[in-house]
Design a protein around this motif. Structure first.
Motif, PDB file in Angstrom:
ATOM      1  N   TRP A   1       0.742  -1.128   0.017  1.00 40.92           N
ATOM      2  CA  TRP A   1       0.036  -0.183   0.065  1.00 40.92           C
ATOM      3  C   TRP A   1       0.941   1.315  -0.014  1.00 40.92           C
ATOM      4  N   PHE A   2       0.391   2.039  -0.732  1.00 33.05           N
ATOM      5  CA  PHE A   2       1.241   3.484  -0.845  1.00 33.05           C
ATOM      6  C   PHE A   2      -0.005   4.548  -0.826  1.00 33.05           C
ATOM      7  N   GLN A   3       0.366   5.807  -0.193  1.00 32.45           N
ATOM      8  CA  GLN A   3      -0.608   6.948  -0.215  1.00 32.45           C
ATOM      9  C   GLN A   3       0.168   8.147  -1.124  1.00 32.45           C
ATOM     10  N   GLN A   4      -0.688   8.724  -1.425  1.00 30.59           N
ATOM     11  CA  GLN A   4      -0.104   9.904  -2.093  1.00 30.59           C
ATOM     12  C   GLN A   4      -1.329  11.266  -1.859  1.00 30.59           C
ATOM     13  N   THR A   5      -0.633  12.293  -1.797  1.00 27.00           N
ATOM     14  CA  THR A   5      -1.476  13.552  -1.327  1.00 27.00           C
ATOM     15  C   THR A   5      -0.868  14.532  -2.553  1.00 27.00           C
ATOM     16  N   PRO A   6      -1.965  15.365  -3.041  1.00 25.64           N
ATOM     17  CA  PRO A   6      -1.609  16.478  -4.347  1.00 25.64           C
ATOM     18  C   PRO A   6      -0.442  16.953  -4.223  1.00 25.64           C
ATOM     19  N   GLY A   7       0.240  16.838  -5.269  1.00 23.27           N
ATOM     20  CA  GLY A   7       1.529  17.397  -5.617  1.00 23.27           C
ATOM     21  C   GLY A   7       2.650  16.861  -5.100  1.00 23.27           C
ATOM     22  N   GLU A   8       2.508  15.656  -4.357  1.00 17.65           N
ATOM     23  CA  GLU A   8       3.413  14.682  -3.674  1.00 17.65           C
ATOM     24  C   GLU A   8       3.653  13.479  -4.425  1.00 17.65           C
ATOM     25  N   GLU A   9       5.047  12.866  -4.243  1.00 15.29           N
ATOM     26  CA  GLU A   9       5.077  11.463  -4.891  1.00 15.29           C
ATOM     27  C   GLU A   9       4.382  10.582  -3.795  1.00 15.29           C
ATOM     28  N   ARG A  10       4.262   9.420  -4.561  1.00 18.43           N
ATOM     29  CA  ARG A  10       3.590   8.466  -3.575  1.00 18.43           C
ATOM     30  C   ARG A  10       4.574   7.711  -2.613  1.00 18.43           C
ATOM     31  N   GLU A  11       3.950   7.640  -1.417  1.00 16.86           N
ATOM     32  CA  GLU A  11       4.844   7.180  -0.259  1.00 16.86           C
ATOM     33  C   GLU A  11       4.416   5.875   0.319  1.00 16.86           C
ATOM     34  N   PHE A  12       5.448   5.179   0.643  1.00 15.87           N
ATOM     35  CA  PHE A  12       5.328   3.714   0.832  1.00 15.87           C
ATOM     36  C   PHE A  12       4.644   3.668   2.504  1.00 15.87           C
ATOM     37  N   VAL A  13       3.606   2.739   2.519  1.00 13.44           N
ATOM     38  CA  VAL A  13       2.704   2.615   3.730  1.00 13.44           C
ATOM     39  C   VAL A  13       3.194   1.293   4.418  1.00 13.44           C
ATOM     40  N   GLY A  14       3.102   0.289   3.755  1.00 16.07           N
ATOM     41  CA  GLY A  14       3.329  -1.033   4.070  1.00 16.07           C
ATOM     42  C   GLY A  14       3.436  -2.048   3.115  1.00 16.07           C
ATOM     43  N   ALA A  15       4.245  -3.182   3.160  1.00 12.00           N
ATOM     44  CA  ALA A  15       4.005  -4.243   2.470  1.00 12.00           C
ATOM     45  C   ALA A  15       3.999  -5.647   2.674  1.00 12.00           C
ATOM     46  N   ILE A  16       3.637  -6.650   2.152  1.00  3.45           N
ATOM     47  CA  ILE A  16       3.508  -8.021   2.534  1.00  3.45           C
ATOM     48  C   ILE A  16       4.157  -8.833   1.548  1.00  3.45           C
ATOM     49  N   SER A  17       5.179  -9.648   1.830  1.00  4.92           N
ATOM     50  CA  SER A  17       5.773 -10.410   0.695  1.00  4.92           C
ATOM     51  C   SER A  17       4.996 -11.768   0.444  1.00  4.92           C
ATOM     52  N   ARG A  18       5.313 -12.442  -0.678  1.00  5.01           N
ATOM     53  CA  ARG A  18       4.770 -13.533  -0.963  1.00  5.01           C
ATOM     54  C   ARG A  18       4.950 -14.795   0.401  1.00  5.01           C
ATOM     55  N   SER A  19       5.738 -14.735   1.069  1.00  2.00           N
ATOM     56  CA  SER A  19       5.937 -15.525   2.149  1.00  2.00           C
ATOM     57  C   SER A  19       5.209 -14.790   3.292  1.00  2.00           C
ATOM     58  N   GLY A  20       4.634 -13.994   3.155  1.00  2.00           N
ATOM     59  CA  GLY A  20       4.068 -13.054   4.550  1.00  2.00           C
ATOM     60  C   GLY A  20       4.732 -12.316   5.400  1.00  2.00           C
ATOM     61  N   ASP A  21       6.192 -12.057   5.012  1.00  2.00           N
ATOM     62  CA  ASP A  21       6.859 -11.045   5.902  1.00  2.00           C
ATOM     63  C   ASP A  21       6.244  -9.634   5.388  1.00  2.00           C
ATOM     64  N   ILE A  22       6.373  -8.897   6.800  1.00  2.00           N
ATOM     65  CA  ILE A  22       5.702  -7.643   6.713  1.00  2.00           C
ATOM     66  C   ILE A  22       6.557  -6.323   7.013  1.00  2.00           C
ATOM     67  N   THR A  23       6.424  -5.251   6.423  1.00  2.00           N
ATOM     68  CA  THR A  23       7.454  -4.123   6.559  1.00  2.00           C
ATOM     69  C   THR A  23       6.290  -2.983   6.437  1.00  2.00           C
ATOM     70  N   TYR A  24       6.655  -1.971   7.453  1.00  2.00           N
ATOM     71  CA  TYR A  24       5.778  -0.718   7.482  1.00  2.00           C
ATOM     72  C   TYR A  24       6.631   0.482   7.354  1.00  2.00           C
ATOM     73  N   ALA A  25       6.023   1.644   7.108  1.00  2.30           N
ATOM     74  CA  ALA A  25       6.632   2.656   7.317  1.00  2.30           C
ATOM     75  C   ALA A  25       6.739   3.216   8.579  1.00  2.30           C
ATOM     76  N   ASP A  26       7.734   4.067   9.177  1.00  8.20           N
ATOM     77  CA  ASP A  26       7.798   4.542  10.584  1.00  8.20           C
ATOM     78  C   ASP A  26       6.451   5.162  10.780  1.00  8.20           C
ATOM     79  N   SER A  27       6.102   5.679  10.133  1.00  8.50           N
ATOM     80  CA  SER A  27       4.751   6.725  10.215  1.00  8.50           C
ATOM     81  C   SER A  27       3.729   6.065  10.756  1.00  8.50           C
TER      82      SER A  27
END
Length: 128
Positions: free
Chosen positions: A36-62
């Motif tokens: 998942w990514f998020q984007q606000t007007p005029g800004e680039e898409r920012e990373f929110v979180g990801a889940i790998s094929r095997s279920g490993d998860i990583t999140y943005a600090d925010s």
């Protein structure tokens, strides 16, 4: 081809919760890392979180401790449970799929260039 369709966005108040869903169709869902990514007007898409094929998860600090990403390979869906929402979480949220089997670092999931397919986005507005 993979088609991604997000749903669940809306207008909520600060402190509320919201659950976003992304339905995938086309190729074998389990072969893809999802994010998942998020984007606000005029800004680039920012990373929110990801889940790998095997279920490993990583999140943005925010969003650590507030957002939870999960996937259901049987239903071909990935979800983002958002709690304790803040006005700064207001954005369009995009689901993305990446056909990767290996990344050298979980930081790789934060790069938009990793992803092959994107949904159309769902808007989340958090009022103060």
């Amino acid at each position: 081809q993979v088609q991604l369709v997000e749903s669940g966005g809306g207008l909520v108040q600060a402190g509320d919760s919201l659950r976003l869903s992304c339905a995938a169709s086309g190729r074998t869902f389990s072969n893809y890392a999802m994010a998942w990514f998020q984007q606000t007007p005029g800004e680039e898409r920012e990373f929110v979180g990801a889940i790998s094929r095997s279920g490993d998860i990583t999140y943005a600090d925010s969003v650590k401790g507030r957002f939870t990403i999960s996937r259901d390979n049987a239903e071909n869906t990935v979800s983002l449970q958002m709690t304790s929402l803040r006005p700064e979480d207001t954005a369009v949220y995009y689901c993305a799929a990446a056909r990767v089997t290996y990344v050298s670092s979980s930081n790789a999931y934060a790069s938009t260039s990793l992803y092959n397919y994107w949904g159309q986005g769902t808007r989340v507005t958090v009022s103060s």
